[in-house]
Design a protein around this motif. Structure first.
Motif, PDB file in Angstrom:
ATOM      1  N   HIS A 255     104.064  25.284   8.086  1.00 48.38           N
ATOM      2  CA  HIS A 255     102.985  25.679   8.912  1.00 48.38           C
ATOM      3  C   HIS A 255     103.363  27.261   9.132  1.00 48.38           C
ATOM      4  CE1 HIS A 255     106.636  25.112  11.133  1.00 48.38           C
ATOM      5  NE2 HIS A 255     106.629  23.956  11.248  1.00 48.38           N
TER       6      HIS A 255
ATOM      7  N   ASP B 165      95.257  23.583   3.822  1.00 48.69           N
ATOM      8  CA  ASP B 165      94.323  22.546   4.078  1.00 48.69           C
ATOM      9  C   ASP B 165      93.470  22.601   2.715  1.00 48.69           C
ATOM     10  OD1 ASP B 165      93.372  25.253   4.114  1.00 48.69           O
ATOM     11  OD2 ASP B 165      91.799  24.795   5.837  1.00 48.69           O
TER      12      ASP B 165
ATOM     13  N   THR C 280      96.194  26.345   7.700  1.00 54.49           N
ATOM     14  CA  THR C 280      94.686  26.449   7.079  1.00 54.49           C
ATOM     15  C   THR C 280      94.706  27.894   6.420  1.00 54.49           C
ATOM     16  OG1 THR C 280      93.820  27.672   8.899  1.00 54.49           O
ATOM     17  CG2 THR C 280      93.622  25.570   9.170  1.00 54.49           C
TER      18      THR C 280
ATOM     19  N   TRP D  99      98.621  15.629  -4.040  1.00 53.59           N
ATOM     20  CA  TRP D  99      97.469  15.723  -3.796  1.00 53.59           C
ATOM     21  C   TRP D  99      96.738  16.182  -5.270  1.00 53.59           C
ATOM     22  CZ3 TRP D  99      94.591  20.498  -4.325  1.00 53.59           C
ATOM     23  CH2 TRP D  99      93.062  20.541  -4.038  1.00 53.59           C
TER      24      TRP D  99
ATOM     25  N   GLY E 212      96.466  19.527   2.655  1.00 51.43           N
ATOM     26  CA  GLY E 212      97.488  19.328   3.954  1.00 51.43           C
ATOM     27  C   GLY E 212      96.799  19.440   5.151  1.00 51.43           C
ATOM     28  N   THR E 213      97.663  19.381   6.008  1.00 54.80           N
ATOM     29  CA  THR E 213      97.199  19.551   7.653  1.00 54.80           C
ATOM     30  C   THR E 213      98.031  20.627   8.401  1.00 54.80           C
ATOM     31  OG1 THR E 213      98.596  17.719   8.399  1.00 54.80           O
ATOM     32  CG2 THR E 213      96.315  17.134   7.458  1.00 54.80           C
TER      33      THR E 213
END
Length: 263
Positions: free
Chosen positions: A218, A242, A250, A41, A246-247
């Motif tokens: 996560h 995020d 957050t 990214w 990313g997912t």
């Protein structure tokens, strides 16, 4: 009488810079050959955006890492967005360490300078300690696994040094610095999970504060680091976060975790 709650692992933010841009990179591909680089990214925002963001959420102890040349201006912008709260690393030497502190870094992070010819130099570490002071010095002992051992890697994690990460080596280094930063280069940027064994060993071996980076996906990984280390090791999220495209997790979740955690 009830005892005080134990410290919990903290989220520590980062700003990784490559060619003057905030990026998330698969760490093991940072070779001298541009075609080998794998970028997860790339930000459209300047480095100062992230410094200001961390300031707004009171996220302290974040690291700004200059991955190769061409990143000095961007790093300075990030530091100026939150003076006295971020650590800076990448090409730090006795010749420029004080300059980066003057530019607003809380601490400087050193790796390759300590390993001329890939050989550890205690003299260089002592010289840097005398120059900036133990409390403003972070030693980066980012490493690669070789057989059943972890070996400190330098030069964008491409070259193995003669220093193994052990209880003895971390104790020796801790006499001259205030923190460790450790990227697990083999899993850095892959979002496939942390190196659980390394995290557990760092908690056992490190006598000073330590931040681990590499593979976090996560919130459960932050909970896992907290459990494995007994709250002794802090964690950095990169490509899964995020704000870096990313997912998996957050920033709001991580800010809430830190606010609810005993320091």
């Amino acid at each position: 009488m009830s005892s005080a709650p134990r410290r919990r692992a903290q989220f520590r933010p980062c700003i990784d810079l490559h060619n003057g841009t905030v990026k998330q990179i698969v760490g093991g591909t940072l070779s001298a050959l541009p075609e080998e680089l794998r970028t997860n990214w790339q930000s459209q925002q300047p480095a100062s955006f992230y410094g200001a963001l961390y300031r707004r959420h009171a996220l302290t102890g974040g690291h700004v890492i200059k991955l190769g040349p061409g990143n000095d201006a961007a790093a300075a912008e990030a530091l100026q967005a939150w003076p006295g709260a971020l650590h800076v690393g990448g090409g730090i030497t006795c010749d420029n360490a004080l300059e980066w502190l003057d530019k607003g870094a809380e601490k400087v992070i050193v790796t390759s300078y300590l390993f001329p010819g890939c050989k550890f130099s205690l003299e260089r570490l002592q010289e840097l300690e005398r120059l900036v002071g133990k409390e403003r010095l972070v030693v980066d002992v980012s490493c690669r696994k070789k057989d059943s051992r972890w070996i400190v890697a330098m030069n964008r994690w491409q070259d193995l040094t003669d220093l193994e990460v052990t209880a003895e080596s971390l104790r020796m280094l801790s006499e001259h610095c205030s923190e460790f930063l450790i990227h697990a280069a083999d899993v850095e940027g892959l979002c496939q999970g942390i190196d659980e064994e390394l995290v557990a060993r760092l908690a056992e071996w490190s006598p000073i504060r330590c931040t681990y980076a590499g593979g976090a996906r996560h919130m459960q990984d932050l909970e896992l680091v907290d459990r494995l280390s007994g709250g002794k090791i802090d964690l950095t999220f990169g490509s899964a976060l995020d704000i870096f495209g990313g997912t998996g997790v957050t920033l709001d979740e991580l800010v809430a975790w830190n606010k609810a955690s005993p320091q």
